[in-house]
Design a protein around this motif. Structure first.
Motif, PDB file in Angstrom:
ATOM      1  N   ASN A  19       0.731  -1.335   0.060  1.00  0.00           N
ATOM      2  CA  ASN A  19      -0.016   0.107   0.084  1.00  0.00           C
ATOM      3  C   ASN A  19       0.931   1.207  -0.128  1.00  0.00           C
ATOM      4  O   ASN A  19       1.812   1.058   0.565  1.00  0.00           O
ATOM      5  CB  ASN A  19      -0.749  -0.031   1.202  1.00  0.00           C
ATOM      6  N   PHE A  20       0.484   2.231  -0.465  1.00  0.00           N
ATOM      7  CA  PHE A  20       1.021   3.687  -0.641  1.00  0.00           C
ATOM      8  C   PHE A  20       0.062   4.554  -0.011  1.00  0.00           C
ATOM      9  O   PHE A  20      -1.030   4.771  -0.505  1.00  0.00           O
ATOM     10  CB  PHE A  20       1.366   4.013  -2.167  1.00  0.00           C
ATOM     11  N   ALA A  21       0.613   5.156   1.158  1.00  0.00           N
ATOM     12  CA  ALA A  21      -0.257   6.058   1.824  1.00  0.00           C
ATOM     13  C   ALA A  21       0.354   7.390   1.989  1.00  0.00           C
ATOM     14  O   ALA A  21       1.382   7.520   2.572  1.00  0.00           O
ATOM     15  CB  ALA A  21      -0.622   5.507   3.046  1.00  0.00           C
ATOM     16  N   LEU A  73       3.395  -4.819   3.109  1.00  0.00           N
ATOM     17  CA  LEU A  73       4.357  -3.619   3.109  1.00  0.00           C
ATOM     18  C   LEU A  73       3.407  -2.362   2.861  1.00  0.00           C
ATOM     19  O   LEU A  73       2.587  -2.320   1.994  1.00  0.00           O
ATOM     20  CB  LEU A  73       5.241  -3.845   1.986  1.00  0.00           C
ATOM     21  N   GLN A  74       3.604  -1.395   3.736  1.00  0.00           N
ATOM     22  CA  GLN A  74       3.038  -0.100   3.562  1.00  0.00           C
ATOM     23  C   GLN A  74       3.864   0.931   3.547  1.00  0.00           C
ATOM     24  O   GLN A  74       5.063   1.051   4.495  1.00  0.00           O
ATOM     25  CB  GLN A  74       2.150   0.158   5.039  1.00  0.00           C
ATOM     26  N   TYR A  75       4.025   1.557   2.672  1.00  0.00           N
ATOM     27  CA  TYR A  75       4.792   2.883   2.421  1.00  0.00           C
ATOM     28  C   TYR A  75       3.916   4.181   2.923  1.00  0.00           C
ATOM     29  O   TYR A  75       2.572   4.367   2.369  1.00  0.00           O
ATOM     30  CB  TYR A  75       5.071   3.235   0.659  1.00  0.00           C
ATOM     31  N   VAL A  76       4.487   4.904   3.625  1.00  0.00           N
ATOM     32  CA  VAL A  76       3.736   6.192   4.124  1.00  0.00           C
ATOM     33  C   VAL A  76       4.634   7.191   3.476  1.00  0.00           C
ATOM     34  O   VAL A  76       5.856   7.509   3.933  1.00  0.00           O
ATOM     35  CB  VAL A  76       3.636   6.049   5.627  1.00  0.00           C
ATOM     36  N   PHE A  77       4.158   8.142   2.868  1.00  0.00           N
ATOM     37  CA  PHE A  77       4.842   9.328   2.338  1.00  0.00           C
ATOM     38  C   PHE A  77       4.427  10.407   3.306  1.00  0.00           C
ATOM     39  O   PHE A  77       3.425  10.811   3.257  1.00  0.00           O
ATOM     40  CB  PHE A  77       4.629   9.633   0.756  1.00  0.00           C
ATOM     41  N   CYS A  78       5.499  11.348   3.669  1.00  0.00           N
ATOM     42  CA  CYS A  78       5.222  12.309   4.699  1.00  0.00           C
ATOM     43  C   CYS A  78       6.270  13.370   4.530  1.00  0.00           C
ATOM     44  O   CYS A  78       6.993  13.463   3.683  1.00  0.00           O
ATOM     45  CB  CYS A  78       5.352  11.581   5.965  1.00  0.00           C
ATOM     46  N   THR A  79       6.030  14.535   5.568  1.00  0.00           N
ATOM     47  CA  THR A  79       6.921  15.673   5.507  1.00  0.00           C
ATOM     48  C   THR A  79       8.182  15.130   6.418  1.00  0.00           C
ATOM     49  O   THR A  79       8.232  14.237   7.185  1.00  0.00           O
ATOM     50  CB  THR A  79       6.269  16.727   6.448  1.00  0.00           C
ATOM     51  N   ASP A  80       9.137  16.259   6.339  1.00  0.00           N
ATOM     52  CA  ASP A  80      10.454  16.115   7.052  1.00  0.00           C
ATOM     53  C   ASP A  80      10.000  16.264   8.637  1.00  0.00           C
ATOM     54  O   ASP A  80      10.608  15.330   9.455  1.00  0.00           O
ATOM     55  CB  ASP A  80      11.340  17.306   6.853  1.00  0.00           C
ATOM     56  N   GLU A  81       9.110  16.769   9.018  1.00  0.00           N
ATOM     57  CA  GLU A  81       8.845  17.055  10.304  1.00  0.00           C
ATOM     58  C   GLU A  81       8.172  15.814  11.006  1.00  0.00           C
ATOM     59  O   GLU A  81       8.560  15.249  12.004  1.00  0.00           O
ATOM     60  CB  GLU A  81       7.555  18.483  10.395  1.00  0.00           C
ATOM     61  N   TYR A  82       7.165  15.225  10.245  1.00  0.00           N
ATOM     62  CA  TYR A  82       6.565  13.985  10.474  1.00  0.00           C
ATOM     63  C   TYR A  82       7.665  12.971  10.725  1.00  0.00           C
ATOM     64  O   TYR A  82       7.697  11.854  11.691  1.00  0.00           O
ATOM     65  CB  TYR A  82       5.583  13.389   9.711  1.00  0.00           C
ATOM     66  N   LEU A  83       8.605  12.828   9.466  1.00  0.00           N
ATOM     67  CA  LEU A  83       9.518  11.726   9.688  1.00  0.00           C
ATOM     68  C   LEU A  83      10.445  11.893  10.962  1.00  0.00           C
ATOM     69  O   LEU A  83      11.211  10.943  11.555  1.00  0.00           O
ATOM     70  CB  LEU A  83      10.396  11.335   8.234  1.00  0.00           C
ATOM     71  N   LEU A  84      11.054  13.212  11.134  1.00  0.00           N
ATOM     72  CA  LEU A  84      12.030  13.621  12.202  1.00  0.00           C
ATOM     73  C   LEU A  84      11.278  12.985  13.611  1.00  0.00           C
ATOM     74  O   LEU A  84      12.017  12.663  14.492  1.00  0.00           O
ATOM     75  CB  LEU A  84      12.199  15.074  11.945  1.00  0.00           C
ATOM     76  N   GLN A  85       9.961  13.246  13.552  1.00  0.00           N
ATOM     77  CA  GLN A  85       9.233  12.704  15.063  1.00  0.00           C
ATOM     78  C   GLN A  85       9.673  11.427  15.033  1.00  0.00           C
ATOM     79  O   GLN A  85       9.828  10.890  16.090  1.00  0.00           O
ATOM     80  CB  GLN A  85       7.907  13.331  14.814  1.00  0.00           C
ATOM     81  N   ILE A  86       9.488  10.628  13.970  1.00  0.00           N
ATOM     82  CA  ILE A  86       9.365   9.123  13.911  1.00  0.00           C
ATOM     83  C   ILE A  86      10.842   8.785  14.343  1.00  0.00           C
ATOM     84  O   ILE A  86      11.086   7.917  15.292  1.00  0.00           O
ATOM     85  CB  ILE A  86       9.043   8.506  12.662  1.00  0.00           C
ATOM     86  N   ASN A  87      11.719   9.513  13.624  1.00  0.00           N
ATOM     87  CA  ASN A  87      13.345   9.120  13.814  1.00  0.00           C
ATOM     88  C   ASN A  87      13.804   9.254  15.474  1.00  0.00           C
ATOM     89  O   ASN A  87      14.302   8.578  15.995  1.00  0.00           O
ATOM     90  CB  ASN A  87      14.016  10.076  13.026  1.00  0.00           C
TER      91      ASN A  87
END
Length: 140
Positions: free
Chosen positions: A4-6, A38-52
């Motif tokens: 999936n692409f989300a 398999l799930q691909y989540v396309f997001c912003t820098d801000e969101y991925l930084l929070q996950i990181n």
């Protein structure tokens, strides 16, 4: 088996999703790795930084974070988070199209789930070789 692409709060123009899903399934098959979900989540820098920060304790911007969620090492159940902001910036930095860079990162995450690493110079060289092979096979 599902891929999936989300998009998460981003606009994404991902072309030929059916073809891309088939290619990713073939990638896993070529690498001898089972694929369940398999799930691909396309997001912003801000969101991925929070996950990181939250899950990996890394306080840096990155283009991708990959999580293996399954318990069977032979069958992948994973989530791949991709920063569209980083993809755009890296495309300019490396002199490639956004479409090429997006696919490189998509394949990079799948290769991680197939067991490829990129922590050392040799691992990074092999990862780059495999990414380029995928790009050549996909775009021909």
């Amino acid at each position: 088996m599902a891929i999936n692409f989300a998009p998460h709060e981003v606009k994404l123009n991902l072309k030929n999703k059916t073809r891309l899903k088939a290619f990713i399934k073939d990638l896993f098959a070529r690498e001898g790795q089972g694929l369940q979900n398999l799930q691909y989540v396309f997001c912003t820098d801000e969101y991925l930084l929070q996950i990181n920060q939250e899950f990996l304790q890394h306080d840096t911007l990155t283009d991708i974070v990959t999580f293996e969620l399954g318990e069977d090492p032979d069958v992948t159940e994973g989530e791949i988070y991709i920063s569209v902001d980083r993809v755009k910036e890296n495309a300019m930095k490396f002199g490639v199209t956004e479409e090429q860079e997006l696919h490189r990162v998509i394949f990079h995450g799948a290769l991680h789930l197939c067991g490829y690493k990129d922590k050392t110079k040799d691992q990074s060289a092999l990862m780059r070789e495999k990414e380029n092979e995928c790009l050549e096979l996909y775009f021909g």
